[in-house]
Design a protein around this motif. Structure first.
Motif, PDB file in Angstrom:
ATOM      1  N   SER A 184      31.554  37.184  38.248  1.00 44.20           N
ATOM      2  CA  SER A 184      30.714  36.318  37.417  1.00 44.20           C
ATOM      3  C   SER A 184      31.329  34.920  37.354  1.00 44.20           C
ATOM      4  O   SER A 184      32.514  34.725  37.644  1.00 44.20           O
ATOM      5  CB  SER A 184      30.576  36.889  36.005  1.00 44.20           C
ATOM      6  OG  SER A 184      31.793  36.719  35.286  1.00 44.20           O
ATOM      7  N   LEU A 185      30.550  33.951  36.990  1.00 49.56           N
ATOM      8  CA  LEU A 185      31.035  32.575  36.889  1.00 49.56           C
ATOM      9  C   LEU A 185      32.191  32.491  35.897  1.00 49.56           C
ATOM     10  O   LEU A 185      33.192  31.823  36.149  1.00 49.56           O
ATOM     11  CB  LEU A 185      29.896  31.632  36.487  1.00 49.56           C
ATOM     12  CG  LEU A 185      30.238  30.158  36.393  1.00 49.56           C
ATOM     13  CD1 LEU A 185      30.783  29.641  37.724  1.00 49.56           C
ATOM     14  CD2 LEU A 185      29.019  29.353  35.976  1.00 49.56           C
ATOM     15  N   PHE A 186      32.081  33.198  34.774  1.00 48.49           N
ATOM     16  CA  PHE A 186      33.160  33.210  33.782  1.00 48.49           C
ATOM     17  C   PHE A 186      34.444  33.773  34.385  1.00 48.49           C
ATOM     18  O   PHE A 186      35.521  33.199  34.207  1.00 48.49           O
ATOM     19  CB  PHE A 186      32.739  34.043  32.560  1.00 48.49           C
ATOM     20  CG  PHE A 186      33.842  34.190  31.555  1.00 48.49           C
ATOM     21  CD1 PHE A 186      34.150  33.156  30.688  1.00 48.49           C
ATOM     22  CD2 PHE A 186      34.578  35.365  31.481  1.00 48.49           C
ATOM     23  CE1 PHE A 186      35.183  33.286  29.770  1.00 48.49           C
ATOM     24  CE2 PHE A 186      35.607  35.503  30.573  1.00 48.49           C
ATOM     25  CZ  PHE A 186      35.900  34.464  29.702  1.00 48.49           C
ATOM     26  N   ASP A 187      34.327  34.902  35.109  1.00 48.39           N
ATOM     27  CA  ASP A 187      35.509  35.519  35.735  1.00 48.39           C
ATOM     28  C   ASP A 187      36.134  34.593  36.770  1.00 48.39           C
ATOM     29  O   ASP A 187      37.356  34.477  36.861  1.00 48.39           O
ATOM     30  CB  ASP A 187      35.149  36.843  36.403  1.00 48.39           C
ATOM     31  CG  ASP A 187      34.791  37.932  35.408  1.00 48.39           C
ATOM     32  OD1 ASP A 187      35.337  37.914  34.291  1.00 48.39           O
ATOM     33  OD2 ASP A 187      33.967  38.796  35.752  1.00 48.39           O
ATOM     34  N   ASP A 237      45.101  30.177  40.877  1.00 48.35           N
ATOM     35  CA  ASP A 237      44.620  29.126  41.766  1.00 48.35           C
ATOM     36  C   ASP A 237      43.465  29.691  42.593  1.00 48.35           C
ATOM     37  O   ASP A 237      42.908  30.743  42.260  1.00 48.35           O
ATOM     38  CB  ASP A 237      45.738  28.591  42.660  1.00 48.35           C
ATOM     39  CG  ASP A 237      46.422  29.688  43.473  1.00 48.35           C
ATOM     40  OD1 ASP A 237      45.835  30.777  43.630  1.00 48.35           O
ATOM     41  OD2 ASP A 237      47.538  29.448  43.960  1.00 48.35           O
ATOM     42  N   VAL A 238      43.112  29.020  43.674  1.00 52.90           N
ATOM     43  CA  VAL A 238      41.980  29.446  44.494  1.00 52.90           C
ATOM     44  C   VAL A 238      42.201  30.849  45.063  1.00 52.90           C
ATOM     45  O   VAL A 238      41.266  31.649  45.148  1.00 52.90           O
ATOM     46  CB  VAL A 238      41.712  28.429  45.628  1.00 52.90           C
ATOM     47  CG1 VAL A 238      40.626  28.918  46.557  1.00 52.90           C
ATOM     48  CG2 VAL A 238      41.337  27.077  45.032  1.00 52.90           C
ATOM     49  N   SER A 239      43.432  31.168  45.434  1.00 45.21           N
ATOM     50  CA  SER A 239      43.690  32.510  45.982  1.00 45.21           C
ATOM     51  C   SER A 239      43.404  33.587  44.938  1.00 45.21           C
ATOM     52  O   SER A 239      42.946  34.677  45.280  1.00 45.21           O
ATOM     53  CB  SER A 239      45.125  32.619  46.504  1.00 45.21           C
ATOM     54  OG  SER A 239      46.049  32.475  45.454  1.00 45.21           O
ATOM     55  N   ASP A 240      43.659  33.298  43.654  1.00 43.62           N
ATOM     56  CA  ASP A 240      43.348  34.258  42.598  1.00 43.62           C
ATOM     57  C   ASP A 240      41.843  34.422  42.430  1.00 43.62           C
ATOM     58  O   ASP A 240      41.364  35.499  42.098  1.00 43.62           O
ATOM     59  CB  ASP A 240      43.982  33.833  41.271  1.00 43.62           C
ATOM     60  CG  ASP A 240      45.479  34.034  41.275  1.00 43.62           C
ATOM     61  OD1 ASP A 240      45.926  35.113  41.681  1.00 43.62           O
ATOM     62  OD2 ASP A 240      46.196  33.099  40.886  1.00 43.62           O
ATOM     63  N   MET A 296      37.664  41.150  44.731  1.00 43.52           N
ATOM     64  CA  MET A 296      37.956  42.529  45.126  1.00 43.52           C
ATOM     65  C   MET A 296      38.782  43.278  44.083  1.00 43.52           C
ATOM     66  O   MET A 296      39.278  44.369  44.350  1.00 43.52           O
ATOM     67  CB  MET A 296      38.703  42.549  46.463  1.00 43.52           C
ATOM     68  CG  MET A 296      37.813  42.343  47.657  1.00 43.52           C
ATOM     69  SD  MET A 296      36.415  43.484  47.723  1.00 43.52           S
ATOM     70  CE  MET A 296      37.222  45.064  47.680  1.00 43.52           C
ATOM     71  N   THR A 297      38.960  42.696  42.906  1.00 40.62           N
ATOM     72  CA  THR A 297      39.735  43.339  41.848  1.00 40.62           C
ATOM     73  C   THR A 297      39.034  43.144  40.517  1.00 40.62           C
ATOM     74  O   THR A 297      38.069  42.393  40.405  1.00 40.62           O
ATOM     75  CB  THR A 297      41.150  42.743  41.744  1.00 40.62           C
ATOM     76  OG1 THR A 297      41.035  41.359  41.413  1.00 40.62           O
ATOM     77  CG2 THR A 297      41.928  42.896  43.021  1.00 40.62           C
ATOM     78  N   LYS A 298      39.529  43.799  39.498  1.00 40.04           N
ATOM     79  CA  LYS A 298      39.050  43.597  38.140  1.00 40.04           C
ATOM     80  C   LYS A 298      40.255  43.358  37.252  1.00 40.04           C
ATOM     81  O   LYS A 298      41.187  44.146  37.224  1.00 40.04           O
ATOM     82  CB  LYS A 298      38.282  44.830  37.650  1.00 40.04           C
ATOM     83  CG  LYS A 298      37.816  44.719  36.217  1.00 40.04           C
ATOM     84  CD  LYS A 298      36.832  43.594  36.072  1.00 40.04           C
ATOM     85  CE  LYS A 298      36.443  43.337  34.639  1.00 40.04           C
ATOM     86  NZ  LYS A 298      35.796  42.047  34.495  1.00 40.04           N
TER      87      LYS A 298
END
Length: 101
Positions: free
Chosen positions: A27-30, A39-42, A48-50
């Motif tokens: 989602s946009l919030f996530d 950062d961008v990698s996160d 692919m994660t929660k």
């Protein structure tokens, strides 16, 4: 939470898409939250994660021993409904052994 997919390549693909659709941080919030926390990698990893940030609950989680208990990980089972193999031709709704729709 990181998913572990099992089965054939087709089954693994279906499971991955199911996880992304229902559980992953898409989602946009996530996406914004993952960017703020990393950062961008996160942001990309979040697809692919929660993650469930504890925020102000971190101290309580430490007090009850939850953080120590999860030091080596844990398992969570989430539902997965495989797509039907045959096309759905009609649906029916039954209540108390009576067809109502």
């Amino acid at each position: 939470m990181y998913p572990i997919f099992i089965g054939t390549e087709k089954e693994k693909r279906e499971q991955r898409l199911w996880f992304q659709m229902l559980y992953a941080d898409t989602s946009l919030f996530d996406l914004m939250q993952n960017y703020i926390l990393g950062d961008v990698s996160d942001v990309l990893l979040g697809t692919m994660t929660k993650r469930i940030p504890l925020g102000s609950l971190w101290d309580e989680a430490e007090d009850i021993g939850l953080i120590d208990a999860l030091e080596y990980g844990g398992r969570i089972s989430v539902s997965y409904l495989a797509p039907p193999k045959l096309p759905i031709r009609k649906t029916e709704v039954w209540q108390d052994n009576k067809k109502i729709g």
